[in-house]
Structures are given as structure tokens and as C-alpha cells.
Design a protein around this motif. Structure first.
Motif, PDB file in Angstrom:
ATOM      1  N   UNK A 153       0.871  -1.264  -0.070  1.00 55.07           N
ATOM      2  CA  UNK A 153      -0.160  -0.245  -0.018  1.00 55.07           C
ATOM      3  C   UNK A 153       0.785   1.355  -0.202  1.00 55.07           C
ATOM      4  N   UNK A 154       2.010   1.185   0.438  1.00 54.41           N
ATOM      5  CA  UNK A 154       2.885   2.259   0.692  1.00 54.41           C
ATOM      6  C   UNK A 154       3.314   2.829  -0.663  1.00 54.41           C
ATOM      7  N   UNK A 155       3.241   1.928  -1.743  1.00 57.94           N
ATOM      8  CA  UNK A 155       3.789   2.512  -3.032  1.00 57.94           C
ATOM      9  C   UNK A 155       2.766   2.887  -3.878  1.00 57.94           C
ATOM     10  N   UNK A 156       1.638   2.545  -3.722  1.00 64.46           N
ATOM     11  CA  UNK A 156       0.370   2.846  -4.261  1.00 64.46           C
ATOM     12  C   UNK A 156       0.177   4.256  -4.927  1.00 64.46           C
ATOM     13  N   UNK A 159       2.765   6.348  -5.219  1.00 64.19           N
ATOM     14  CA  UNK A 159       3.741   6.793  -6.194  1.00 64.19           C
ATOM     15  C   UNK A 159       3.491   6.378  -7.465  1.00 64.19           C
ATOM     16  N   UNK A 160       2.938   4.905  -7.453  1.00 61.92           N
ATOM     17  CA  UNK A 160       2.270   4.538  -8.880  1.00 61.92           C
ATOM     18  C   UNK A 160       1.451   5.213  -9.334  1.00 61.92           C
ATOM     19  N   UNK A 161       0.650   5.865  -8.708  1.00 66.40           N
ATOM     20  CA  UNK A 161      -0.547   6.738  -9.569  1.00 66.40           C
ATOM     21  C   UNK A 161       0.053   8.124  -9.810  1.00 66.40           C
ATOM     22  N   UNK A 162       1.077   8.388  -9.169  1.00 65.00           N
ATOM     23  CA  UNK A 162       1.824   9.660  -9.708  1.00 65.00           C
ATOM     24  C   UNK A 162       2.257   9.637 -10.907  1.00 65.00           C
ATOM     25  N   UNK A 190       2.242  10.179 -17.576  1.00 65.29           N
ATOM     26  CA  UNK A 190       2.257   9.445 -19.054  1.00 65.29           C
ATOM     27  C   UNK A 190       0.917   8.973 -18.909  1.00 65.29           C
ATOM     28  N   UNK A 191       0.932   8.356 -20.330  1.00 66.04           N
ATOM     29  CA  UNK A 191      -0.389   7.897 -20.886  1.00 66.04           C
ATOM     30  C   UNK A 191      -0.640   6.410 -19.921  1.00 66.04           C
ATOM     31  N   UNK A 192       0.101   5.591 -19.892  1.00 66.60           N
ATOM     32  CA  UNK A 192      -0.243   4.466 -18.842  1.00 66.60           C
ATOM     33  C   UNK A 192       1.128   4.042 -18.264  1.00 66.60           C
ATOM     34  N   UNK A 193       0.813   3.125 -17.217  1.00 66.54           N
ATOM     35  CA  UNK A 193       1.956   2.775 -16.203  1.00 66.54           C
ATOM     36  C   UNK A 193       1.417   1.403 -15.883  1.00 66.54           C
ATOM     37  N   UNK A 194       2.533   0.304 -15.629  1.00 68.28           N
ATOM     38  CA  UNK A 194       2.435  -1.041 -15.477  1.00 68.28           C
ATOM     39  C   UNK A 194       3.333  -1.343 -14.363  1.00 68.28           C
ATOM     40  N   UNK A 195       2.774  -1.970 -13.148  1.00 70.29           N
ATOM     41  CA  UNK A 195       3.681  -2.344 -12.257  1.00 70.29           C
ATOM     42  C   UNK A 195       3.077  -3.606 -11.667  1.00 70.29           C
ATOM     43  N   UNK A 196       4.039  -4.186 -10.751  1.00 72.20           N
ATOM     44  CA  UNK A 196       3.779  -5.454  -9.918  1.00 72.20           C
ATOM     45  C   UNK A 196       3.612  -5.184  -8.383  1.00 72.20           C
ATOM     46  N   UNK A 244      -0.332  -8.204 -11.709  1.00 72.57           N
ATOM     47  CA  UNK A 244       0.212  -7.158 -12.439  1.00 72.57           C
ATOM     48  C   UNK A 244      -1.151  -6.185 -12.810  1.00 72.57           C
ATOM     49  N   UNK A 245      -0.451  -4.920 -12.613  1.00 73.85           N
ATOM     50  CA  UNK A 245      -1.365  -3.905 -12.633  1.00 73.85           C
ATOM     51  C   UNK A 245      -1.049  -3.034 -13.849  1.00 73.85           C
ATOM     52  N   UNK A 246      -2.016  -2.517 -14.778  1.00 71.03           N
ATOM     53  CA  UNK A 246      -1.760  -1.540 -15.682  1.00 71.03           C
ATOM     54  C   UNK A 246      -2.909  -0.481 -15.363  1.00 71.03           C
ATOM     55  N   UNK A 247      -2.437   0.839 -15.341  1.00 70.02           N
ATOM     56  CA  UNK A 247      -3.130   1.939 -14.818  1.00 70.02           C
ATOM     57  C   UNK A 247      -3.138   3.135 -16.168  1.00 70.02           C
TER      58      UNK A 247
END
Length: 793
Positions: A350-353, A355-358, A363-369, A383-386
Motif C-alpha cells: 500500500x505504501x507504493x500505491x 507513487x504508482x498513481x503519480x 504519462x499515458x499509462x503505467x504498469x507495475x507488479x 500485474x497492474x496496468x493503470x
């Protein structure tokens, strides 16, 4: 006159435009003593007045009413002023007015009929032609045919400050021609919105439109096309032959222009309606397509196997989730909507959520695990694609996320790494084995033939460093030779045959040319490597260097040939002294003066000589068999029973203290045989049996008839032949046991004689049954050897 509806819109001038001319003509008639006929005196005034009133919209009654009112006004003026004319003058007045009414009515009716006919033609042309481009040319053609003096007719449509030719008859007009409002005749008509008439364009100060100027026109007339005060365009007509248009022609042109205006307006309205309908249909189609896409996206959103969510930007609350996301986390959709997205994450993620949203917003999209949390508390990798959605100003207004459970992927990746490690280990072991193999190994890829792998022994064998080749054509760079000396072609190499045709090659001997020029003899074996479907994936080739073996074989062959030649020469040269000894001994044995002791010595010498003679003959037979292509056989018709009986009798004479039995079964024994050689076979087999059997045991010969072949069996008791000696029993210079004398050529000669008869020879030897040699010889000399001709069993 103002009481008439048609006259209410007319100006004062229009009401009295032709009355002065009419009254002046009547007055001239009244003062003349002999007035001319009324129709001559009035001239064209009634006609022009009728056409003007027809053009203004007066009906026939209103035209007649205007003349009646004129008559009444004159009569009132006379009465008011006390002016009473003579009866003749009054009659002239009334006749003139009546003539004016008659002329006006006649002219009115004729002009109206002509106009109606033209309008009917226009209406017929306009039926079924709602668009301007189809009915305008027909309308202009009708006008040109109705007014004979008209040569050119054109209609120009107003487009802002420009006039565009919509249609024209009698003149060639470029499609892109444009005229400006205010310029030329058409421009003046459009600017003033009033009709303009040019009688002689060559002398008129007003220049007609460039459209008509080059047509050689004398007169031209332009009328504005007005609808509710709006200018739709300009209608033009021109004549090349006349400088004057009649009032009736001008009236007819204005009438047709009015009808053109209404049709043009109707066509434009129809075009606008069609365009609006098309736009509406397109809008409806887009709406339906949008609705279909929305429904498809809803179906995809609902049935997609990947979890999908929509979240608010402000607080990350879940606005909507699909069933896959809910199932993934063990919740229902209702339980998740309205909750923060971070509640589905494991505490450590949860602590990195934020940062990933930022990053996703930048940019157009972001992918992370990350690790997620199920309702039951278990964790699983995702695997999340935002994707961030923005408004027109670029502000992020919503986020969409796609979530995929990658538990199986992690397991598969671990398994893949394990398999890769195992493959690498196997590859290393295989490489080590290949490097240590005493044979050359080469691996090629199908179907290109690209060389992929080789070991060091192959490099030493070929005398060159291994270099990968791209295709089969590169094999031609290597030089190889068949055993007959022919060079190998590209497709003849064993590896190429395995790759191209799936052929399995085993132990094909060939010579290869080394890099330094020396030749090497190798045994090549190749085979295709196939996949599950049976397709050829690769090919493997092994080369065994047999050059030292071939050299050793050649040396042994030369030594054997030399020894065989030596034996042949020696055995042949020994015959002469042996014959001398044999003759001398025979002479001594037949002498009666020889004492008994010397006779016994001479007998021993004779037996030794016979033994040496047999040994020499065996050596000669052996030499013939090795150097001459086999022991020569000369078959002649005969009875095999007599041949075998002769051999048995000779054995009985040579071994008087032993029992030799012959059993001949019933049958036919005639055939073609080499009797001398067969006696030799009986002698060798019998001697061998007598030598290796106990002294008190018999040796039995049995002759059988088996149809196409005759079988001879020789049996004796005693110790069996050792099993290890059986495969080499018929080899030359070998004996089954150390007892007995001889060179060990007896059984070899037996085998060669039987083979010369295309027969077969076998032996069985056991302790209980004893030893039996069995030979089968066909009656006729032609044909291949029998099934037992391959040797001992």
C-alpha cells in the motif's frame, strides 16, 4: 382603383402610366371631322397597358373595371363642367374606349394563354426533378423555344458576394466561372435587385456581364430572383439578332423568372432537407454505433477474464469494478464499489500505491507488479496496468486499472528457470561428452542445413576449425569421394540426405580430403531428428576414422596373400620329391627279399608319405580357395550312394580297427555331383569323426532323400565341441581340440566343397547326443545356395 386588391400595391405613377397617351389619342379622334378607325388611332397603347396589368397581377375583370372607371371619370368631368359634345363626338369617345377595352382584353387573353402554355411546359419539366441541376436546363430550354428572339438564357445563383452560373442554354460556360455582385449586367441586377434592360450593348454605357459579352449579343435583359426579400440569384436572357424585346416577351421572362425563383427555392429547400435528413441519418447511425460499442464494452467489461476497475482521482475510491476483479479478491461487486482501492492491496504494497498513481498521471499509462489481499486474507501477486483519463484542459479526471493474477505466471517462471538450469546443465554435460567422444559429431539445422555444433574430434578428423555454415550449398566446399573414386555431390552427403529426405545412413564408408591435402577413410552415419509431428528439426552426423584399420587390413591382406602364395609354391614343389619317395616305398613293399623289420619300416614310410600327400593336397585346395575364387567343382551326373559308399570303404581300409556304418534311406539319389570332391568330403568328415570319438564307438553315415536336395549326416559320440569353438570350426588352420594331427584344413575344405555345390553345412554337438555334421546338396548345379548355406548353426 385603390379599391382593387391588385392596385393597392401600385404607385400613383403606375396607375396613370398609359392614360395620358390613351386620352390624347381619343381627343385627336374626337376633333377630326373624319376620324380614323379606333384600332389605328389607339395604336399599341391598349396592348402595352394590358401586358403591364397582366404582369402586375390584374385579372381580366380588373382590367375591364379600370377602363370602366376611366369612362365614368370622363363623363363626370364633362357633366361637372357643362361640356356636352355632339352626338358624333360622344359616339367617337365611346367607340374608342370600347376599342381600347376590346384590344386590352384580346391582348391580355393572348398573353395569358402564351404564359400558361410556357408555365405548363415548365411544370412538366419540373415534375420528378427536385434538384436544380436537372430542371433548370429544361426550364431554360422551354424559355428559349417560347421566345424566338432569345438566343442565350442563363441562371446565376448567389453565393455571398459572388454569382455562380447554375445553368445556361446557348452559351458555353466554364464550371468554375464566378461573377462579382455589382459588376456587369448580372452584378447590377443583383446589386439593385431591379430588372435591367440593355437595348444595344455595343453603345450602352452599362457593360453587360463578361459571361454574355463574348457571345455577340445586341440586347440583354436581367431579372433578380427574389424570395421574401432574399436574393437567390439572377436570370439573364439575350438576343444576337434583335435589339428590342417585346413587352410580352419581357412579361413572359419575368413570369418564368418568378417560377424559377419558386422552383429554385423549393430545390434548395429540398437539398437542405436531403442534407438534413442525411445528417440526421448519419447522426442516428453514429448514435447506434456508439450504443453498440457501449454495449460491447459493457459485455467486455462484464465478461473479461482480467479484473478492471474505475477509480476517482481525489480519493482513489472504486467507482465500478467488473466481476473478474471481484472474484479475484473473493468479494461481490457491491461489496467493493465505494471502498478505497488500497483496501485490495496487501499491507506491504500500500505504501507504493500513491507513487504508482503519480507515475500513471505523468504519462499515458503505467504498469507495475504488487501483492494483493483476498477476503480470506491470502496474498497473491498481481500485474497492474493503470491508464489516466484527462479532460480538455489536460486535468486527470479518472483512472482505469486492469489487474491480472500472475500466480501461475510466477510458478511457470520458476519452473522455466528450473528447466533452463537443467537444460544448461544437460547441455554442459552433452558438450563434455561430445568433446570426449572418439568419433566426430556434427549437428545441422533443418531445412536450411545450417551447421550448428561440432566437437573437437570432428575438427581433428577434418583438419580444420569448425565454422557454422548457412545452407546445404556450403557442403560443396568439403571434398569427399565414394569408394569407387567419384566425388560426393552436395545432396549426396549422408547429412544432407538425412535433412532433405529423412534418410538414416549407417556406416557408409567414404574418403575425405583433409585441409592439408591428405585423405582419410571414415565411416559416416547420419539420422534426422524429428519433432512430435514427425517434421525434421535437425540432423546429426558421426564420423569414425577407420584409416589405421584400413591400413592394418591392407597389410594383413598383403601378408596373407604372400603366405598363401608361398604355401601354394611350397606344396606344389614338395610333390615331386614326395612322389619319388612314394614310388620307392611301393617298390620296396612289393619286394619279397625285404626282411620283415625293413618291411614294417617301409610301411611306416608309406603311411607318412600318404599323410604328407593329403596335407599337400589340402594346402593346394586351400590356396585355390583363397587365390582362385574357391575350390573348383566339376559336376557330372551320377548316383550319390555310390560316391558315399566309396568314401566309406576307403575309411574302413584306413581305419581297420574302427566301425564305420552307412545307412541309406529309401529314395532317389541321382543328380549332378563332383564325385572326387564328395569322396574328399566323406573322407575328411569321417576322419574327423574317427579321430575325435572313443575307439569303441561307431561312426555313422546317413543318406536321405529330401526331394530337390540330398542330405548327408555324419554322427559320432564322444566329447562335444566346445561352444566357443563352434563359430570358428570351419576356419582354416584351426582345430576344435589339441589332439590329432593335420593342418586344420579338413573342415575348411569340406565347407568350400559344399558351397561349391550350392549346398549348406551345419553342426550340432552335445554331450548326450554326440556330434552331427549335416550337409544338404541340391541335385542340380544351377540356383542359389539352400537355406543352410550360410554356415554352421
Amino acid at each position: 382603383m385603390r379599391e382593387l386588391p391588385a392596385a393597392r400595391v401600385l404607385s400613383q405613377v403606375a396607375l396613370r402610366d398609359h392614360l395620358p397617351l390613351l386620352l390624347e389619342a381619343i381627343a385627336d379622334m374626337m376633333v377630326q371631322s373624319a376620324p380614323p378607325p379606333a384600332e389605328d388611332a389607339l395604336g399599341s397603347v391598349p396592348d402595352v397597358h394590358a401586358l403591364e396589368r397582366l404582369g402586375e397581377g390584374f385579372d381580366l375583370r380588373q382590367v375591364v373595371t379600370e377602363y370602366r372607371l376611366l369612362r365614368r371619370c370622363v363623363l363626370r368631368l364633362w357633366a361637372a363642367r357643362g361640356l356636352e359634345g355632339s352626338p358624333e363626338a360622344t359616339a367617337v369617345f365611346h367607340d374608342a374606349v370600347d376599342e381600347a377595352v376590346t384590344a386590352s382584353v384580346t391582348r391580355y387573353m393572348r398573353a395569358r394563354d402564351r404564359t400558361f402554355q410556357a408555365l405548363d411546359s415548365i411544370s412538366a419539366a419540373a415534375i420528378g426533378s427536385p434538384d436544380v441541376s436537372s430542371f433548370l436546363p429544361q426550364l431554360l430550354q422551354v424559355l428559349q423555344e417560347t421566345v424566338p428572339v432569345v438566343d442565350v438564357v442563363a441562371v446565376l445563383v448567389c453565393e455571398g458576394d459572388l454569382l455562380r452560373v447554375e445553368s445556361a442554354v446557348g452559351v458555353e460556360v466554364k464550371k468554375d466561372w464566378r461573377g462579382r455582385v455589382g459588376e456587369g449586367l448580372s452584378g447590377a441586377v443583383a446589386a439593385t435587385r431591379q430588372p435591367v434592360l440593355v437595348h444595344e450593348q455595343a453603345t450602352d454605357a452599362r457593360r453587360i456581364s463578361p459571361l454574355l459579352q463574348a457571345q455577340g449579343l445586341r440586347a440583354a435583359y436581367g431579372v433578380p430572383l427574389l424570395l421574401d426579400g432574399a436574393l437567390l440569384g439572377v436570370a439573364l436572357m439575350g438576343s444576337r439578332t434583335s435589339q428590342e424585346f417585346s413587352s410580352e416577351d419581357l412579361l413572359l421572362f419575368r413570369t418564368m423568372a418568378a417560377r424559377t425563383t419558386s422552383m429554385l427555392a423549393r430545390a434548395q429547400a429540398h437539398a437542405r432537407e436531403q442534407q438534413a435528413r442525411a445528417e440526421a441519418e448519419q447522426s442516428l447511425a453514429r448514435l447506434r454505433a456508439s450504443e453498440e460499442r457501449r454495449k460491447r464494452w459493457e459485455e467486455i467489461f462484464t465478461h473479461l477474464g482480467v479484473g478492471v476497475v474505475l477509480t476517482r482521482v481525489q480519493d482513489g475510491v472504486l467507482e465500478d469494478v467488473n466481476p473478474a476483479f471481484a472474484r479475484m479478491h473473493g468479494f461481490t461487486r457491491e461489496e467493493l464499489v465505494g471502498r478505497p482501492l488500497q483496501d485490495t492491496f496487501a499491507p506491504e504494497s500500500r505504501g507504493t500505491l500513491s507513487r504508482h498513481m503519480g507515475v500513471a498521471d505523468s504519462k499515458t499509462h503505467h504498469e507495475y507488479e504488487s501483492m494483493h489481499l483476498r477476503k480470506d486474507g491470502t496474498r497473491f501477486p498481481v500485474l497492474t496496468h493503470v491508464t489516466s483519463f484527462r479532460d480538455e484542459s489536460g486535468q486527470v479526471v479518472q483512472r482505469a486499472g486492469a489487474f491480472m493474477d500472475i500466480t501461475q505466471r510466477r510458478v511457470a517462471e520458476a519452473e522455466r528457470q528450473r528447466l533452463l538450469s537443467g537444460i544448461e546443465a544437460e547441455r554442459a554435460r552433452l558438450a563434455a561428452v561430445l568433446e570426449q567422444l572418439p568419433v566426430g559429431v556434427l549437428l545441422a539445422e533443418a531445412s536450411s542445413g545450417r551447421l550448428m555444433l561440432s566437437n573437437r574430434h570432428m575438427e581433428r578428423l577434418l583438419g580444420t576449425v569448425f565454422t557454422p555454415e548457412e545452407d546445404l550449398r556450403a557442403y560443396g566446399a568439403s571434398v569427399g569421394y565414394h569408394l569407387d573414386g567419384r566425388p560426393y555431390l552436395d545432396g549426396e552427403w549422408p547429412l544432407a540426405r538425412s535433412l532433405l529426405r529423412g534418410e538414416v545412413v549407417e556406416g557408409e564408408e567414404l574418403d575425405i580430403q583433409r585441409e592439408e591435402g591428405a585423405r582419410a577413410s571414415v565411416l559416416a552415419s547420419s539420422a534426422p531428428i524429428r519433432g512430435r509431428e514427425g517434421t525434421i528439426l535437425a540432423g546429426v552426423l558421426t564420423l569414425v576414422d577407420v584409416t589405421p584399420l584400413r591400413r592394418a587390413e591392407a597389410a594383413a591382406r598383403q601378408a596373407a596373400e604372400f603366405g598363401e602364395k608361398l604355401i601354394g609354391i611350397v606344396s606344389h614343389d614338395l610333390r615331386n620329391p614326395l612322389n619319388a619317395i612314394h614310388l620307392s616305398v611301393t617298390q620296396l613293399l612289393h619286394s619279397e627279399q625285404l626282411p620283415p623289420r625293413e618291411q614294417r619300416a617301409a610301411a611306416r614310410i608309406s603311411k607318412a608319405g600318404d599323410r604328407m600327400k593329403r596335407m599337400i593336397e589340402e594346402l593346394l585346395d586351400f590356396t585355390r580357395g583363397r587365390l582362385g575364387g574357391g575350390i573348383p567343382i566339376h559336376r557330372k551326373p551320377g548316383d550319390l550312394r555310390a560316391v558315399v559308399r566309396q568314401g566309406v570303404e576307403e575309411l574302413e581300409a584306413a581305419w581297420p580297427d574302427r566301425q564305420v556304418l552307412l545307412h541309406v534311406e529309401p529314395g532317389r539319389y541321382e543328380g549332378e555331383w563332383d564325385a572326387g570332391r564328395f569322396v574328399q568330403v566323406v573322407s575328411n568328415l569321417g576322419s574327423n569323426a574317427l579321430q575325435y570319438s572313443p575307439p569303441g564307438s561307431p561312426v555313422t553315415f546317413r543318406l536321405k532323400d529330401e526331394g530337390a536336395a540330398v542330405v548327408l549326416e555324419v554322427h559320432n559320440l564322444g566329447l562335444p565341441i566346445p561352444p566357443e569353438a563352434l563359430p570358428h570350426l570351419f576356419d582354416p588352420f584351426r582345430r576344435a581340440a589339441s589332439e590329432g594331427g593335420g593342418l586344420g584344413l579338413g573342415l575348411y575344405i569340406v565347407e568350400q566343397v559344399v558351397k561349391g555345390h550350392q549346398g549348406g553345412l551345419s553342426v550340432t554337438s552335445t554331450a548326450p547326443e554326440g556330434t552331427t555334421f549335416r550337409l544338404s546338396v541340391p541335385r542340380e548345379g544351377a540356383g542359389p545356395p539352400g537355406p543352410e548355406a550360410a554356415g554352421p548353426r
